[in-house]
Design an enzyme around this catalytic site. Structure first.
Site, mmCIF file in Angstrom:
data_model
loop_
_atom_site.group_PDB
_atom_site.id
_atom_site.type_symbol
_atom_site.label_atom_id
_atom_site.label_comp_id
_atom_site.label_asym_id
_atom_site.label_seq_id
_atom_site.Cartn_x
_atom_site.Cartn_y
_atom_site.Cartn_z
ATOM 1 N N SER A 180 47.260 38.278 51.223
ATOM 2 C CA SER A 180 48.650 38.067 50.814
ATOM 3 C C SER A 180 49.075 36.606 50.888
ATOM 4 C CB SER A 180 49.600 38.958 51.627
ATOM 5 O OG SER A 180 49.321 40.328 51.373
ATOM 6 N N GLU A 197 36.592 44.984 50.713
ATOM 7 C CA GLU A 197 36.525 46.116 49.768
ATOM 8 C C GLU A 197 35.075 46.529 49.528
ATOM 9 O OE1 GLU A 197 38.968 44.241 46.778
ATOM 10 O OE2 GLU A 197 40.641 44.351 48.187
ATOM 11 N N ASN A 257 40.097 35.322 43.762
ATOM 12 C CA ASN A 257 39.262 36.519 43.615
ATOM 13 C C ASN A 257 40.005 37.472 42.681
ATOM 14 O OD1 ASN A 257 37.811 38.862 43.838
ATOM 15 N ND2 ASN A 257 38.195 39.177 46.037
ATOM 16 N N TRP A 258 39.550 37.524 41.441
ATOM 17 C CA TRP A 258 40.261 38.324 40.438
ATOM 18 C C TRP A 258 40.072 39.819 40.656
ATOM 19 C CZ3 TRP A 258 39.645 35.909 34.856
ATOM 20 C CH2 TRP A 258 40.043 34.554 34.888
ATOM 21 N N LYS A 259 39.099 40.195 41.486
ATOM 22 C CA LYS A 259 38.770 41.616 41.691
ATOM 23 C C LYS A 259 38.518 42.278 40.331
ATOM 24 C CE LYS A 259 41.144 41.372 46.070
ATOM 25 N NZ LYS A 259 41.895 42.028 47.141
ATOM 26 N N GLY A 265 46.005 38.827 44.703
ATOM 27 C CA GLY A 265 47.097 39.072 43.759
ATOM 28 C C GLY A 265 47.669 37.815 43.116
ATOM 29 N N HIS A 294 33.148 40.990 50.997
ATOM 30 C CA HIS A 294 34.591 41.248 50.937
ATOM 31 C C HIS A 294 34.869 42.611 51.582
ATOM 32 C CE1 HIS A 294 38.564 42.106 49.422
ATOM 33 N NE2 HIS A 294 38.693 40.811 49.240
ATOM 34 N N GLY A 314 46.448 42.642 50.040
ATOM 35 C CA GLY A 314 47.179 43.431 49.059
ATOM 36 C C GLY A 314 48.367 44.180 49.635
ATOM 37 N N GLU A 327 39.653 37.249 56.299
ATOM 38 C CA GLU A 327 40.607 38.079 55.574
ATOM 39 C C GLU A 327 40.935 39.306 56.415
ATOM 40 O OE1 GLU A 327 40.384 37.179 51.039
ATOM 41 O OE2 GLU A 327 39.157 38.908 51.510
HETATM 42 P P1 13P Z 1 45.611 39.537 48.245
HETATM 43 O O1 13P Z 1 45.877 38.060 48.097
HETATM 44 O O2 13P Z 1 46.001 40.339 47.038
HETATM 45 O O3 13P Z 1 46.152 40.075 49.518
HETATM 46 O O4 13P Z 1 44.001 39.688 48.331
HETATM 47 C C1 13P Z 1 43.300 38.881 49.178
HETATM 48 C C2 13P Z 1 41.851 39.082 48.923
HETATM 49 O O5 13P Z 1 41.332 40.156 49.146
HETATM 50 C C3 13P Z 1 41.098 37.958 48.369
HETATM 51 O O6 13P Z 1 39.733 38.182 48.405
#
Ligand code: 13P
Length: 256
Positions: free
Chosen positions: A214, A100, A9-11, A236, A98, A174, A168
């Site tokens: 993470s 977020e 997931n590149w966000k 990440g 997600h 993150g 998640e």
């Molecule tokens: P991180 O791997 O940066 O913790 O993010 C996980 C995530 O939100 C994947 O969708």
């Protein structure tokens, strides 16, 4: 058994030039992985990169996904993108719900139920995300929260063929703080038993449940070895070709 899925997931990251470099790096590294055929590999770039990345992955085993979709097929929804548009751009998967999106964009279970249905109706795979906050975990509410997030969106009349669940924990996203293997396995097993209640045991054994939060090359091996952890949704670490490829390689080497 379930084939592992490693999804990046590149966000909201990467320009076109950076994205091309990242995908070239992933392609170069994953061809060296033994048993790469045992892993499904997915990248989920931001919208503006979908079409060029569809080209960049052409001829490789990498699949393309989006990070969100609108539930209506078309119309006056400024700033939104529909499932058929994503399919047109070359996507086979869409991440829905997600944390977020839930937290920063106010998406609730009722909306997410519509989005998951729209994705499945459009013949794409939905990766439906669930997860508890730190306060909820500390108040022993993890099971209740996850159960409610699954129950509100996943129903018997939803096709299980193209459904993936991603666990998640919000406190692990993150933060560099990952769930322990025991914590992850316990929630994944609970999700699978809920899926068995909604569908049946045989179907619950076919649905992949990914872990996200993470996940890095140094902890992915142990997490992926858990019986109910069927892959990862990586944030990440998927922005680095070597880290993402290392996680894919670990998934390819896990035997369960
Ligand atoms: P991180 O791997 O940066 O913790 O993010 C996980 C995530 O939100 C994947 O969708």
């Amino acid at each position: 058994m379930r084939k592992a899925l490693i999804a990046g997931n590149w966000k909201m990251n990467k320009t076109l030039a950076e994205a091309r470099e990242l995908v070239a790096g992933i392609r170069e590294q994953i061809v060296k992985i033994n048993n790469i055929g045992d892993v499904d590999v997915l990248i989920c770039p931001p919208f503006q990169l979908l079409m060029p990345m569809a080209k960049a992955i052409d001829g490789s085993c990498i699949m393309l996904g989006a990070q969100n979709a609108h539930h209506e097929p078309f119309g006056a929804f400024t700033g939104e993108v529909s499932v058929s548009m994503l399919k047109d751009a070359g996507c086979t998967h869409v991440i829905i719900g997600h944390s977020e999106r839930r937290r920063l964009f106010g998406e609730d279970n009722a909306l997410l139920a519509k989005k998951v249905r729209a994705v499945l109706h459009g013949d794409l795979t939905a990766i439906y995300c669930v997860g508890e906050t730190l306060e909820e975990r500390e108040a022993n509410q993890t099971d209740r929260v996850i159960r409610a997030q699954v129950a509100a969106v996943i129903a018997r009349d939803i096709s299980s063929d193209r459904l993936v669940i991603a666990y998640e924990p919000v406190w692990a996203i993150g933060t560099g703080r990952t769930a322990t293997t025991e914590q992850a396995q316990a929630v994944h097993a609970a999700i699978r038993s809920q899926l068995a209640e909604i569908y049946d045991l045989a179907i619950s054994k076919k649905i992949r449940v990914l872990y996200g939060g993470s996940m890095k090359p140094d902890n992915a091996g142990q997490l992926l070895q858990q019986p109910d952890v069927d892959g990862g949704l990586i944030g990440g670490a998927c922005l680095s070709a070597s880290d993402f490829s290392a996680i894919i390689s670990l998934a390819a080497s896990v035997s369960k």
